[in-house]
Design an enzyme around this catalytic site. Structure first.
Site, PDB file in Angstrom:
ATOM      1  N   HIS A  66       0.835  -1.203   0.000  1.00 36.89           N
ATOM      2  CA  HIS A  66       0.000   0.000   0.000  1.00 36.89           C
ATOM      3  C   HIS A  66       0.866   1.246   0.000  1.00 36.89           C
ATOM      4  O   HIS A  66       2.058   1.187   0.309  1.00 36.89           O
ATOM      5  CB  HIS A  66      -0.888   0.013   1.258  1.00 36.89           C
ATOM      6  N   HIS A 150       5.045   6.722  -1.214  1.00 38.16           N
ATOM      7  CA  HIS A 150       5.858   5.555  -1.532  1.00 38.16           C
ATOM      8  C   HIS A 150       5.118   4.274  -1.172  1.00 38.16           C
ATOM      9  O   HIS A 150       4.109   4.310  -0.444  1.00 38.16           O
ATOM     10  CB  HIS A 150       7.151   5.591  -0.711  1.00 38.16           C
TER      11      HIS A 150
HETATM   12  P1  A2P Z   1       4.843   3.037   5.407  1.00 42.97           P
HETATM   13  O1  A2P Z   1       3.717   3.881   4.957  1.00 42.97           O
HETATM   14  O2  A2P Z   1       6.156   3.624   5.113  1.00 42.97           O
HETATM   15  O3  A2P Z   1       4.771   1.648   4.859  1.00 42.97           O
HETATM   16  P2  A2P Z   1       2.736   0.068  11.486  1.00 42.97           P
HETATM   17  O4  A2P Z   1       2.482  -1.314  10.919  1.00 42.97           O
HETATM   18  O5  A2P Z   1       4.160   0.298  11.872  1.00 42.97           O
HETATM   19  O6  A2P Z   1       1.764   0.434  12.537  1.00 42.97           O
HETATM   20  O7  A2P Z   1       2.481   1.071  10.292  1.00 42.97           O
HETATM   21  C1  A2P Z   1       1.347   0.975   9.483  1.00 42.97           C
HETATM   22  C2  A2P Z   1       1.583   1.775   8.208  1.00 42.97           C
HETATM   23  O8  A2P Z   1       1.624   3.170   8.520  1.00 42.97           O
HETATM   24  C3  A2P Z   1       2.878   1.461   7.529  1.00 42.97           C
HETATM   25  O9  A2P Z   1       2.577   1.359   6.176  1.00 42.97           O
HETATM   26  C4  A2P Z   1       3.808   2.590   7.891  1.00 42.97           C
HETATM   27  O10 A2P Z   1       4.822   2.949   7.031  1.00 42.97           O
HETATM   28  C5  A2P Z   1       2.861   3.727   8.149  1.00 42.97           C
HETATM   29  N1  A2P Z   1       3.338   4.546   9.276  1.00 42.97           N
HETATM   30  C6  A2P Z   1       3.648   4.111  10.531  1.00 42.97           C
HETATM   31  N2  A2P Z   1       3.983   5.140  11.323  1.00 42.97           N
HETATM   32  C7  A2P Z   1       3.902   6.262  10.581  1.00 42.97           C
HETATM   33  C8  A2P Z   1       4.150   7.653  10.806  1.00 42.97           C
HETATM   34  N3  A2P Z   1       4.536   8.099  12.000  1.00 42.97           N
HETATM   35  N4  A2P Z   1       3.986   8.514   9.774  1.00 42.97           N
HETATM   36  C9  A2P Z   1       3.603   8.081   8.567  1.00 42.97           C
HETATM   37  N5  A2P Z   1       3.355   6.790   8.281  1.00 42.97           N
HETATM   38  C10 A2P Z   1       3.504   5.887   9.248  1.00 42.97           C
END
Ligand code: A2P
Length: 219
Positions: A66, A150
């Site tokens: 995603h 991304h």
């Molecule tokens: P990304 O979008 O780079 O893939 P998690 O499984 O760690 O709870 O994260 C769920 C999703 O949200 C993941 O896709 C992750 O990274 C994104 N994410 C986690 N923390 C943040 C943050 N502080 N800011 C933006 N995106 C985040």
């Protein structure tokens, strides 16, 4: 009440219907780690061997692919409620979108695909997403909106996926400052550039279009 409290998801994003891009990225990793240019810079990676590393093994992923728009932390993140209430977000929920992937990048921490958002897609991009990264990546706040967009394709051991977007911003800040990196090779997929500290960028010759659904995740 209780229902309102749980109504804001962990995060919103565009969810891919297929994981073909991951296969493309894994093929790219296989090529990358066999290049002499990569082996020359192997010390950038925290690996014990001096000779080679299997990048396909080095990175792991367990999530469905995603492109995160807004990380809400069930409402705890700043601006989560405002985002969830945005007209564009509510009207687009559940709809199908084509995202354009324009580059693959690899660092000692993450591997990901850069997403280049169009005007309509930028309407779903949270206002402060790139600025929020300023503390982690100095200069990120001055990049155009949507720069962080991304798809996380893999993380090294003990690295969280949130790092992937920061690694992308880090490379874009370098480029914005006029650093072109070192052109290593013209590959079939595109041109491969190296920027010190184990940062590799493959700009795709032809952008890859992927079908997605705008939705959210509650874990
Ligand atoms: P990304 O979008 O780079 O893939 P998690 O499984 O760690 O709870 O994260 C769920 C999703 O949200 C993941 O896709 C992750 O990274 C994104 N994410 C986690 N923390 C943040 C943050 N502080 N800011 C933006 N995106 C985040």
């Amino acid at each position: 009440g209780v229902y309102e409290k749980v109504s804001i998801p962990l995060f919103y994003g565009w969810f891919l219907f297929q994981d073909k891009i991951k296969c493309t990225a894994m093929d790219f990793l296989k090529t990358l780690d066999s290049l002499d240019a990569f082996k020359k810079h192997l010390a950038d990676f925290p690996v014990e061997t001096e000779k080679e590393v299997d990048l396909e093994q080095y990175f792991h992923s367990s999530w469905s692919l995603h492109c995160t728009t807004k990380f809400c932390a069930y409402g705890k993140a700043q601006g989560a409620k405002e985002y969830a209430e945005k007209t564009a977000v509510q009207e687009s929920y559940g709809s199908v979108w084509e995202l354009s992937l324009t580059a693959l990048f690899v660092t000692p921490r993450t591997v990901g695909a850069r997403v280049s958002l169009n005007e309509a897609q930028l309407a779903l991009w949270p206002a402060d997403a790139d600025k929020e990264a300023e503390a982690a990546v100095p200069g990120a706040g001055a990049l155009p909106p949507g720069s962080r967009a991304h798809i996380s394709l893999g993380c090294a051991e003990k690295v969280e996926p949130v790092q992937t977007g920061l690694d992308l911003l880090d490379i874009l800040v370098l480029q914005q400052a006029g650093q072109q990196g070192e052109l290593v090779e013209e590959m079939e997929l595109g041109s491969l550039v190296y920027f010190d500290k184990g940062r590799w960028l493959l700009t795709l010759r032809e952008p890859v279009s992927v079908k997605t659904c705008f939705s959210s995740v509650y874990k």
